[in-house]
Scaffold this motif. Structure first.
Motif, PDB file in Angstrom:
ATOM      1  N   VAL A 298       2.701  19.294 -17.202  1.00 17.51           N
ATOM      2  CA  VAL A 298       1.307  19.482 -17.605  1.00 17.51           C
ATOM      3  C   VAL A 298       1.103  20.891 -18.174  1.00 17.51           C
ATOM      4  O   VAL A 298       0.501  21.079 -19.237  1.00 17.51           O
ATOM      5  N   ARG A 299       1.636  21.900 -17.445  1.00 15.64           N
ATOM      6  CA  ARG A 299       1.489  23.273 -17.917  1.00 15.64           C
ATOM      7  C   ARG A 299       2.241  23.447 -19.232  1.00 15.64           C
ATOM      8  O   ARG A 299       1.739  24.093 -20.176  1.00 15.64           O
ATOM      9  N   ALA A 300       3.432  22.865 -19.322  1.00 10.64           N
ATOM     10  CA  ALA A 300       4.203  22.957 -20.561  1.00 10.64           C
ATOM     11  C   ALA A 300       3.412  22.359 -21.725  1.00 10.64           C
ATOM     12  O   ALA A 300       3.364  22.927 -22.824  1.00 10.64           O
ATOM     13  N   ALA A 301       2.754  21.237 -21.446  1.00  8.66           N
ATOM     14  CA  ALA A 301       1.958  20.599 -22.493  1.00  8.66           C
ATOM     15  C   ALA A 301       0.821  21.513 -22.922  1.00  8.66           C
ATOM     16  O   ALA A 301       0.499  21.613 -24.110  1.00  8.66           O
TER      17      ALA A 301
ATOM     18  N   PRO B 104       0.806  -1.220   0.000  1.00 11.44           N
ATOM     19  CA  PRO B 104       0.000   0.000   0.000  1.00 11.44           C
ATOM     20  C   PRO B 104       0.845   1.279   0.000  1.00 11.44           C
ATOM     21  O   PRO B 104       0.428   2.285  -0.579  1.00 11.44           O
ATOM     22  N   LEU B 105       2.029   1.250   0.632  1.00  9.77           N
ATOM     23  CA  LEU B 105       2.897   2.431   0.606  1.00  9.77           C
ATOM     24  C   LEU B 105       3.330   2.744  -0.827  1.00  9.77           C
ATOM     25  O   LEU B 105       3.315   3.893  -1.266  1.00  9.77           O
ATOM     26  N   MET B 106       3.714   1.688  -1.542  1.00 12.33           N
ATOM     27  CA  MET B 106       4.128   1.873  -2.933  1.00 12.33           C
ATOM     28  C   MET B 106       2.967   2.420  -3.753  1.00 12.33           C
ATOM     29  O   MET B 106       3.145   3.233  -4.656  1.00 12.33           O
ATOM     30  N   ASN B 107       1.788   1.946  -3.417  1.00 17.67           N
ATOM     31  CA  ASN B 107       0.600   2.415  -4.121  1.00 17.67           C
ATOM     32  C   ASN B 107       0.436   3.923  -3.932  1.00 17.67           C
ATOM     33  O   ASN B 107       0.166   4.668  -4.876  1.00 17.67           O
ATOM     34  N   ASP B 108       0.620   4.393  -2.694  1.00 11.58           N
ATOM     35  CA  ASP B 108       0.536   5.825  -2.426  1.00 11.58           C
ATOM     36  C   ASP B 108       1.634   6.575  -3.177  1.00 11.58           C
ATOM     37  O   ASP B 108       1.426   7.689  -3.653  1.00 11.58           O
ATOM     38  N   PHE B 109       2.801   5.946  -3.264  1.00 13.52           N
ATOM     39  CA  PHE B 109       3.917   6.584  -3.954  1.00 13.52           C
ATOM     40  C   PHE B 109       3.599   6.760  -5.441  1.00 13.52           C
ATOM     41  O   PHE B 109       3.817   7.832  -6.017  1.00 13.52           O
ATOM     42  N   ILE B 110       3.047   5.717  -6.038  1.00 13.49           N
ATOM     43  CA  ILE B 110       2.681   5.791  -7.454  1.00 13.49           C
ATOM     44  C   ILE B 110       1.637   6.880  -7.668  1.00 13.49           C
ATOM     45  O   ILE B 110       1.703   7.677  -8.606  1.00 13.49           O
ATOM     46  N   SER B 111       0.675   6.909  -6.746  1.00 11.65           N
ATOM     47  CA  SER B 111      -0.384   7.910  -6.831  1.00 11.65           C
ATOM     48  C   SER B 111       0.214   9.317  -6.751  1.00 11.65           C
ATOM     49  O   SER B 111      -0.192  10.237  -7.460  1.00 11.65           O
ATOM     50  N   MET B 112       1.244   9.470  -5.905  1.00 16.73           N
ATOM     51  CA  MET B 112       1.896  10.761  -5.747  1.00 16.73           C
ATOM     52  C   MET B 112       2.651  11.164  -7.015  1.00 16.73           C
ATOM     53  O   MET B 112       2.693  12.336  -7.376  1.00 16.73           O
ATOM     54  N   GLN B 113       3.241  10.171  -7.683  1.00 16.44           N
ATOM     55  CA  GLN B 113       3.966  10.455  -8.921  1.00 16.44           C
ATOM     56  C   GLN B 113       3.083  11.156  -9.943  1.00 16.44           C
ATOM     57  O   GLN B 113       3.530  12.012 -10.695  1.00 16.44           O
ATOM     58  N   LYS B 114       1.803  10.766  -9.967  1.00 12.78           N
ATOM     59  CA  LYS B 114       0.904  11.411 -10.917  1.00 12.78           C
ATOM     60  C   LYS B 114       0.441  12.752 -10.387  1.00 12.78           C
ATOM     61  O   LYS B 114       0.298  13.718 -11.128  1.00 12.78           O
ATOM     62  N   ASP B 115       0.208  12.790  -9.067  1.00 13.61           N
ATOM     63  CA  ASP B 115      -0.360  14.020  -8.510  1.00 13.61           C
ATOM     64  C   ASP B 115       0.615  15.181  -8.513  1.00 13.61           C
ATOM     65  O   ASP B 115       0.191  16.327  -8.345  1.00 13.61           O
ATOM     66  N   VAL B 116       1.913  14.919  -8.709  1.00 11.08           N
ATOM     67  CA  VAL B 116       2.816  16.076  -8.834  1.00 11.08           C
ATOM     68  C   VAL B 116       2.434  16.896 -10.061  1.00 11.08           C
ATOM     69  O   VAL B 116       2.762  18.076 -10.137  1.00 11.08           O
ATOM     70  N   GLY B 117       1.718  16.305 -10.999  1.00 14.24           N
ATOM     71  CA  GLY B 117       1.263  17.046 -12.175  1.00 14.24           C
ATOM     72  C   GLY B 117       0.312  18.172 -11.815  1.00 14.24           C
ATOM     73  O   GLY B 117       0.138  19.120 -12.587  1.00 14.24           O
ATOM     74  N   LEU B 118      -0.298  18.077 -10.614  1.00 14.32           N
ATOM     75  CA  LEU B 118      -1.267  19.096 -10.214  1.00 14.32           C
ATOM     76  C   LEU B 118      -0.606  20.410  -9.810  1.00 14.32           C
ATOM     77  O   LEU B 118      -1.278  21.428  -9.680  1.00 14.32           O
ATOM     78  N   ILE B 119       0.715  20.401  -9.609  1.00 13.06           N
ATOM     79  CA  ILE B 119       1.352  21.658  -9.214  1.00 13.06           C
ATOM     80  C   ILE B 119       1.252  22.699 -10.323  1.00 13.06           C
ATOM     81  O   ILE B 119       1.539  23.877 -10.108  1.00 13.06           O
ATOM     82  N   SER B 120       0.795  22.262 -11.509  1.00 11.04           N
ATOM     83  CA  SER B 120       0.612  23.238 -12.584  1.00 11.04           C
ATOM     84  C   SER B 120      -0.387  24.325 -12.176  1.00 11.04           C
ATOM     85  O   SER B 120      -0.327  25.444 -12.681  1.00 11.04           O
ATOM     86  N   VAL B 121      -1.299  24.014 -11.232  1.00  6.90           N
ATOM     87  CA  VAL B 121      -2.271  25.036 -10.828  1.00  6.90           C
ATOM     88  C   VAL B 121      -1.586  26.176 -10.075  1.00  6.90           C
ATOM     89  O   VAL B 121      -2.152  27.239  -9.889  1.00  6.90           O
ATOM     90  N   LEU B 122      -0.357  25.953  -9.606  1.00  3.17           N
ATOM     91  CA  LEU B 122       0.361  27.030  -8.916  1.00  3.17           C
ATOM     92  C   LEU B 122       1.007  27.990  -9.904  1.00  3.17           C
ATOM     93  O   LEU B 122       1.668  28.936  -9.510  1.00  3.17           O
ATOM     94  N   GLY B 123       0.853  27.691 -11.190  1.00  4.33           N
ATOM     95  CA  GLY B 123       1.465  28.557 -12.183  1.00  4.33           C
ATOM     96  C   GLY B 123       2.850  28.116 -12.581  1.00  4.33           C
ATOM     97  O   GLY B 123       3.493  28.739 -13.424  1.00  4.33           O
ATOM     98  N   ALA B 124       3.330  27.035 -11.968  1.00  2.00           N
ATOM     99  CA  ALA B 124       4.663  26.534 -12.331  1.00  2.00           C
ATOM    100  C   ALA B 124       4.582  25.874 -13.697  1.00  2.00           C
ATOM    101  O   ALA B 124       3.566  25.288 -14.050  1.00  2.00           O
ATOM    102  N   VAL B 125       5.660  26.015 -14.483  1.00  2.00           N
ATOM    103  CA  VAL B 125       5.670  25.375 -15.793  1.00  2.00           C
ATOM    104  C   VAL B 125       6.215  23.953 -15.614  1.00  2.00           C
ATOM    105  O   VAL B 125       7.384  23.681 -15.829  1.00  2.00           O
ATOM    106  N   ASP B 126       5.335  23.082 -15.170  1.00  2.00           N
ATOM    107  CA  ASP B 126       5.706  21.676 -15.066  1.00  2.00           C
ATOM    108  C   ASP B 126       5.285  20.984 -16.358  1.00  2.00           C
ATOM    109  O   ASP B 126       4.886  21.652 -17.316  1.00  2.00           O
TER     110      ASP B 126
END
Lengths: 244, 284
Positions: free
Chosen positions: B233-236, B209-231
């Motif tokens: 997702v925002r670059a795309a 389950p820890l690894m599962n949370d880690f994998i989930s986090m790997q995708k959720d870092v894409g949400l930092i695009s809402v902060l205006g950072a050019v990650d």
């Protein structure tokens, strides 16, 4: 015809051969006690008979059917054999009655009413009628083991395998479980049991089989094997076990 | 023991092995055939659907793929940095929260209560709201710009620690009480018992389950695009506007999948191995 016929069975774990060409015949209504040091192959032999381990060579016949044939249906074979483990392995989330009747209902397709009736009867016989609706954790080790035995014979299995069923028990509770095994023998149940209870083996078994290093070293009537062993290895084992 | 190597299998065993080999070969063939039929059906369904040429053009355009690569890749590197910082932060913070929840005794009631309230609150709060609150709240409080490499990890750590702390606590509680008693009997303190005896076993139990949370986090870092950072997702998004084509999103998606895939396989492998070990232990 033998209920169980083990013919030249080999089993290795990696490089270590645990069973080295075991032959064993068990007749109907016979009680056979397997004795031997830890690691001699007693438990492994029981596991291969119940198809929990695949043999590397040799055959095992149950009622004349080759159960080691890959074409045989392992679940069907296991339904014909009752097994009791050292650590009871009752299902903790089911009542005692449920534990006893689960196989009847799910494997043998006995209707619930009928299964409950037979389960209650069995529990009556093993002296657990009062605990039918209790959960396993409310019972003593001896009671749990008696319930596990009831579960193993509930469907009228042709063969009962007992794997050191008293090893995990408090010495005071060993007696009640052995008493039940004695009753099953009186009913004509065919039993193969691995045991460290030499006195019990002498008392109840029709035949004692001494396993050493994966081979049948000596077998015969309990009085002979335990009382006047012919093989030096048997004598050495018993000397360690029964300090006189 | 040399007899084992020298022993030749009996004809019965030879026949059994041959039968099993035939069975295996047959299963492989059946599996391959059904896979091919299934794949062909899907391919035909897609290729012959009326809109396919247009979809292919707007989602799988090689020119836009190559053109968008530099910026999306740079953005992806930002995601990786945020992820790296967050993972370390979550590991530390979640363990502390889990530890606080296991404390016994009346004195520790406030700590227990706070830890419990924390996990309740942040497991209920959507990550995107936490991102907004942190992303615009902290700079507002400090009255200055804060780099996204701080804001992103803070939001992720706050949210994910709540989940991970609960997973770790479940692991701690799954370690049999006899282990704790054995530790205390040696004279170890509560904390030492937890650190040296209980936690190592707990972490092993909850690795999947820890690894599962880690994998989930790997995708959720894409949400930092809402902060205006050019990650990534925002670059795309920017590249999509440039090329008038959705291929950059597919590119970003592929990058995230490629990042997650080894972890997903590793998790499966670990769970399978643990299951095998438990079965060996149970049958012995």
């Amino acid at each position: 015809m033998s209920v169980l016929s083990v013919q030249g069975v080999w089993k290795s774990y990696g490089d270590r051969a645990v069973l080295r060409g075991i032959d064993l015949e068990v007749a109907a209504h016979e009680v056979v006690a397997l004795i031997g040091a830890s690691g001699s192959g007693k438990s492994t032999l029981l596991k291969t008979i119940d198809l929990l381990e695949r043999v590397d060579d040799g055959r095992i016949l149950l009622g004349g059917d080759d159960i080691t044939d890959p074409r045989a249906d392992p679940d069907g074979v296991r339904a014909r054999i009752g097994v009791v483990f050292q650590s009871y392995n009752l299902f903790p989330h089911r009542t005692i009655l449920d534990n006893v009747t689960l196989g009847l209902r799910a494997v043998h397709r006995v209707p619930r009413d009928e299964a409950t009736r037979r389960g209650a009867e069995l529990l009556e016989r093993v002296g657990l009628a009062d605990h039918a609706s209790a959960y396993p954790d409310r019972l003593s080790g001896g009671q749990q083991q008696r319930a596990a035995i009831a579960r193993a014979v509930a469907a009228g299995q042709e063969l009962l395998l007992l794997d050191e069923v008293t090893s995990a028990l408090d010495p005071l509770l060993v007696g009640e479980v052995l008493e039940l095994v004695r009753e099953l023998k009186a009913d004509g149940t065919t039993i193969v049991m691995a045991t460290h209870e030499m006195a019990f083996a002498r008392d109840v078994a029709d035949r004692v089989v001494f396993l050493d290093a994966g081979e049948v070293c000596e077998q015969g009537p309990p009085a002979q094997v335990l009382g006047a062993p012919r093989e030096p290895r048997t004598r050495a084992f018993l000397a360690r076990f029964l300090p006189s | 023991m040399t007899a084992t190597e020298a022993r030749r299998p009996s004809p019965i065993e030879v026949e059994r092995q041959a039968f099993r080999r035939r069975q295996t070969a047959r299963s492989v063939l059946v599996g391959a055939a059904s896979t091919i039929v299934f794949a062909a059906a899907i391919a035909l369904l897609i290729l012959f659907s009326p809109g396919w040429p247009k979809v292919q053009q707007s989602f799988f355009d090689p020119v836009a793929w190559v053109g968008a690569w530099p910026r999306v890749w740079d953005g992806f590197l930002l995601n990786l940095q945020v992820l790296g910082i967050s993972v370390v932060g979550v590991a530390v913070f979640a363990t502390i929260i889990a530890f606080l929840r296991t404390l016994r005794g009346a004195v520790w009631f406030p700590a227990r209560f706070l830890a419990a309230a924390y996990t309740d609150l942040f497991r209920g709060l959507p990550l995107i709201i936490v991102l907004y609150l942190v992303g615009f709240g902290i700079p507002g409080l400090l009255q200055q710009r804060v780099p996204v490499l701080v804001l992103g990890p803070v939001a992720l750590i706050i949210t994910y620690s709540a989940y991970v702390a609960e997973v770790i606590r479940a692991g701690i509680e799954a370690v049999h009480p006899s282990q704790r008693i054995a530790g205390r009997a040696l004279g170890l303190t509560h904390g030492q018992t937890l650190r040296m005896v209980v936690l190592p076993q707990a972490i092993r139990k909850v690795t999947p389950p820890l690894m599962n949370d880690f994998i989930s986090m790997q995708k959720d870092v894409g949400l930092i695009s809402v902060l205006g950072a050019v990650d990534a997702v925002r670059a795309a998004q920017i590249e999509t506007a440039t090329w008038g084509n959705f291929t950059p999103y597919v590119l970003a998606g592929v990058l995230f999948v490629v990042l997650a895939w080894p972890m997903i396989r590793l998790t499966d492998w670990l769970s399978a191995r643990m299951q095998r070990r438990e079965q060996v232990g149970g049958a012995a």
